[in-house]
Motif scaffolding. Sequence first.
Motif, PDB file in Angstrom:
ATOM      1  N   ALA A 120     -15.014   5.052 -10.513  1.00 44.49           N
ATOM      2  CA  ALA A 120     -16.307   4.984 -10.885  1.00 44.49           C
ATOM      3  C   ALA A 120     -16.382   5.302 -12.444  1.00 44.49           C
ATOM      4  O   ALA A 120     -17.273   4.743 -12.989  1.00 44.49           O
ATOM      5  N   ARG A 121     -15.645   6.242 -13.014  1.00 45.20           N
ATOM      6  CA  ARG A 121     -15.721   6.668 -14.166  1.00 45.20           C
ATOM      7  C   ARG A 121     -15.101   5.481 -15.153  1.00 45.20           C
ATOM      8  O   ARG A 121     -15.595   5.411 -16.287  1.00 45.20           O
ATOM      9  N   ASP A 122     -14.039   5.042 -14.639  1.00 45.10           N
ATOM     10  CA  ASP A 122     -13.389   3.953 -15.521  1.00 45.10           C
ATOM     11  C   ASP A 122     -12.798   2.828 -14.454  1.00 45.10           C
ATOM     12  O   ASP A 122     -11.833   3.129 -13.884  1.00 45.10           O
ATOM     13  N   VAL A 123     -13.332   1.867 -14.295  1.00 47.59           N
ATOM     14  CA  VAL A 123     -12.961   0.610 -13.267  1.00 47.59           C
ATOM     15  C   VAL A 123     -11.567   0.060 -13.585  1.00 47.59           C
ATOM     16  O   VAL A 123     -10.717  -0.134 -12.878  1.00 47.59           O
ATOM     17  N   SER A 124     -11.151   0.308 -14.926  1.00 53.04           N
ATOM     18  CA  SER A 124      -9.685   0.008 -15.407  1.00 53.04           C
ATOM     19  C   SER A 124      -8.824   0.881 -15.035  1.00 53.04           C
ATOM     20  O   SER A 124      -7.583   0.901 -14.581  1.00 53.04           O
ATOM     21  N   GLY A 125      -9.107   2.266 -14.912  1.00 53.31           N
ATOM     22  CA  GLY A 125      -8.279   3.234 -14.539  1.00 53.31           C
ATOM     23  C   GLY A 125      -7.631   3.737 -15.492  1.00 53.31           C
ATOM     24  O   GLY A 125      -6.602   4.884 -15.434  1.00 53.31           O
ATOM     25  N   GLU A 126      -7.454   3.404 -16.638  1.00 56.32           N
ATOM     26  CA  GLU A 126      -6.477   3.540 -17.758  1.00 56.32           C
ATOM     27  C   GLU A 126      -7.006   5.234 -18.237  1.00 56.32           C
ATOM     28  O   GLU A 126      -5.747   5.863 -18.368  1.00 56.32           O
ATOM     29  N   SER A 127      -8.155   5.384 -18.538  1.00 58.58           N
ATOM     30  CA  SER A 127      -8.489   6.852 -19.104  1.00 58.58           C
ATOM     31  C   SER A 127      -8.509   7.728 -17.940  1.00 58.58           C
ATOM     32  O   SER A 127      -8.572   9.064 -18.149  1.00 58.58           O
ATOM     33  N   VAL A 128      -8.328   7.446 -16.712  1.00 59.94           N
ATOM     34  CA  VAL A 128      -8.313   8.447 -15.643  1.00 59.94           C
ATOM     35  C   VAL A 128      -7.146   8.275 -14.665  1.00 59.94           C
ATOM     36  O   VAL A 128      -7.035   8.580 -13.588  1.00 59.94           O
ATOM     37  N   LEU A 129      -5.909   7.798 -15.336  1.00 62.43           N
ATOM     38  CA  LEU A 129      -4.732   7.701 -14.542  1.00 62.43           C
ATOM     39  C   LEU A 129      -4.217   9.000 -13.846  1.00 62.43           C
ATOM     40  O   LEU A 129      -3.637   8.821 -12.793  1.00 62.43           O
ATOM     41  N   GLY A 130      -4.424  10.020 -14.541  1.00 61.28           N
ATOM     42  CA  GLY A 130      -4.065  11.496 -13.865  1.00 61.28           C
ATOM     43  C   GLY A 130      -4.625  11.566 -12.555  1.00 61.28           C
ATOM     44  O   GLY A 130      -4.167  12.155 -11.474  1.00 61.28           O
ATOM     45  N   LEU A 131      -6.128  11.202 -12.448  1.00 61.37           N
ATOM     46  CA  LEU A 131      -6.786  11.150 -11.037  1.00 61.37           C
ATOM     47  C   LEU A 131      -6.277  10.365 -10.185  1.00 61.37           C
ATOM     48  O   LEU A 131      -6.550  10.691  -8.989  1.00 61.37           O
ATOM     49  N   ILE A 132      -5.749   9.430 -10.348  1.00 56.81           N
ATOM     50  CA  ILE A 132      -5.513   8.362  -9.731  1.00 56.81           C
ATOM     51  C   ILE A 132      -4.021   8.615  -9.017  1.00 56.81           C
ATOM     52  O   ILE A 132      -3.867   8.700  -7.862  1.00 56.81           O
ATOM     53  N   GLU A 133      -3.014   9.117  -9.951  1.00 52.62           N
ATOM     54  CA  GLU A 133      -1.777   9.078  -9.530  1.00 52.62           C
ATOM     55  C   GLU A 133      -1.332  10.450  -8.706  1.00 52.62           C
ATOM     56  O   GLU A 133      -0.628  10.413  -7.921  1.00 52.62           O
ATOM     57  N   ALA A 134      -2.315  11.610  -9.138  1.00 51.89           N
ATOM     58  CA  ALA A 134      -1.985  12.708  -8.617  1.00 51.89           C
ATOM     59  C   ALA A 134      -3.077  13.052  -7.391  1.00 51.89           C
ATOM     60  O   ALA A 134      -3.505  14.130  -6.902  1.00 51.89           O
ATOM     61  N   ASP A 135      -3.821  11.826  -7.086  1.00 53.60           N
ATOM     62  CA  ASP A 135      -4.603  12.213  -5.757  1.00 53.60           C
ATOM     63  C   ASP A 135      -4.298  12.854  -4.707  1.00 53.60           C
ATOM     64  O   ASP A 135      -3.128  12.529  -3.831  1.00 53.60           O
ATOM     65  N   PRO A 136      -4.635  14.017  -4.702  1.00 53.29           N
ATOM     66  CA  PRO A 136      -4.217  14.995  -3.273  1.00 53.29           C
ATOM     67  C   PRO A 136      -4.377  14.297  -2.075  1.00 53.29           C
ATOM     68  O   PRO A 136      -3.493  14.674  -0.906  1.00 53.29           O
ATOM     69  N   MET A 137      -5.168  13.570  -1.684  1.00 57.59           N
ATOM     70  CA  MET A 137      -5.448  12.804  -0.420  1.00 57.59           C
ATOM     71  C   MET A 137      -4.787  11.301  -0.605  1.00 57.59           C
ATOM     72  O   MET A 137      -5.238  10.501   0.251  1.00 57.59           O
ATOM     73  N   ARG A 138      -3.805  11.073  -1.272  1.00 59.54           N
ATOM     74  CA  ARG A 138      -3.145   9.715  -1.529  1.00 59.54           C
ATOM     75  C   ARG A 138      -2.445   9.240  -0.353  1.00 59.54           C
ATOM     76  O   ARG A 138      -2.752   7.977  -0.015  1.00 59.54           O
ATOM     77  N   GLY A 139      -1.944  10.075   0.503  1.00 57.60           N
ATOM     78  CA  GLY A 139      -1.145   9.684   1.660  1.00 57.60           C
ATOM     79  C   GLY A 139      -2.034   9.661   2.882  1.00 57.60           C
ATOM     80  O   GLY A 139      -1.771   9.200   3.866  1.00 57.60           O
ATOM     81  N   GLY A 140      -3.555   9.815   2.465  1.00 56.35           N
ATOM     82  CA  GLY A 140      -4.571   9.358   3.528  1.00 56.35           C
ATOM     83  C   GLY A 140      -4.872  10.664   4.343  1.00 56.35           C
ATOM     84  O   GLY A 140      -4.306  11.646   3.892  1.00 56.35           O
ATOM     85  N   GLY A 141      -5.590  10.805   5.581  1.00 56.21           N
ATOM     86  CA  GLY A 141      -5.902  11.887   6.037  1.00 56.21           C
ATOM     87  C   GLY A 141      -7.062  12.705   5.858  1.00 56.21           C
ATOM     88  O   GLY A 141      -7.448  13.675   6.548  1.00 56.21           O
ATOM     89  N   ALA A 142      -7.775  12.031   4.921  1.00 60.61           N
ATOM     90  CA  ALA A 142      -8.871  13.317   4.442  1.00 60.61           C
ATOM     91  C   ALA A 142      -9.998  13.025   5.344  1.00 60.61           C
ATOM     92  O   ALA A 142     -10.308  11.872   5.818  1.00 60.61           O
TER      93      ALA A 142
END
Length: 339
Positions: A299-321
């Motif tokens: 939502a902050r950056d549709v390209s994901g470039e400036s928020v890569l840390g939030l994407i790659e280190a998503d604590p719920m990346r494996g699902g189950g949230a």
Amino acid sequence: MTALNEYRRLEALGLWREQAQDQRREVVVSLGEATLVMSSASGTALGHWSLPAVERLNPGKSPALYAPASDSDEELEIADADMVDAIERIRAAIAKSRPRPGRLRLALGVGFTVAAMTLGVFWLPGALTRQTVSLLPEAKRVEIGEQLLVQMTNIAGRPCTGRGGRTALLRLSVRTFGTENAPQLVIFPATIPDTLSLPGNIIAASAALAEDFETPEVLAGYLLAEATRRATRDPLETFLSEAGLGVTFRLLTTGEITEEAIHAHAARLLSRDAVPVDTGALLARFEAAEISSQPYAFARDVSGESVLGLIEADPMRGGGAPVVLNDADWVSLQEICAS
């Protein structure tokens, strides 16, 4: 203000309604650290009241009737004698400890005297501001936050109160922050910045965060970011630092702030850009809340470039949230400004 220790986790059944025209429904009433929480039999939070604001509508009568404020349509009926006794004792303790004008002036006056006696230590404006912030009672913080809301309303329009929206906001606050220190959430039309923190544990948010996105994780993410920002600097300290020494001294000695100072700060809040927050601290909040950080990041950056840390280190990346809000509550928030 915290509940008396002996009443922690006390629960009872009650009858609750959100609007005057609604039919009452049976709920489980629980006493929290500083809140009265109404939940369904399945554990879903339906109402979340601040204990200092709870009002008794029929003193001395049974069953007891309560409201979150004197002018609210929301109502709770409790017949359980132990729960009523607990609430009344806590209300009495709160009333006794709530600062009265004379006592507030005396306490602040004593604080001013102490500050004056240690002038060498508290000479710098920043230090004096921090000292004032540390002396201010919570009730005064809430009062200042409410005054700022009034001035924001004068500038940006009235907060949105669409049917079902208030309950949905309560559930979102409890789901995102837990029951112990859930902030009061206020939604304004899309005429304000994304989120703003006010004294008294209040967060104001733009309706665009609900209207322009498909999932509540985005709005929850912006709220977590604002909480991270607020933890870095107290909103009251920001207010007094920007208002100047004159306003700080007046508050310290009289317990009062001019309407002009409140209005000026509200205008500043509504015209400033958000301060960036530390990615690591924000991710820790996402993890504690069990909410995915990816929807907020995109939502902050549709390209994901400036928020890569939030994407790659998503604590719920494996699902189950867990679900942030059910569909009905999310629709209520998306349409909160429609009526």
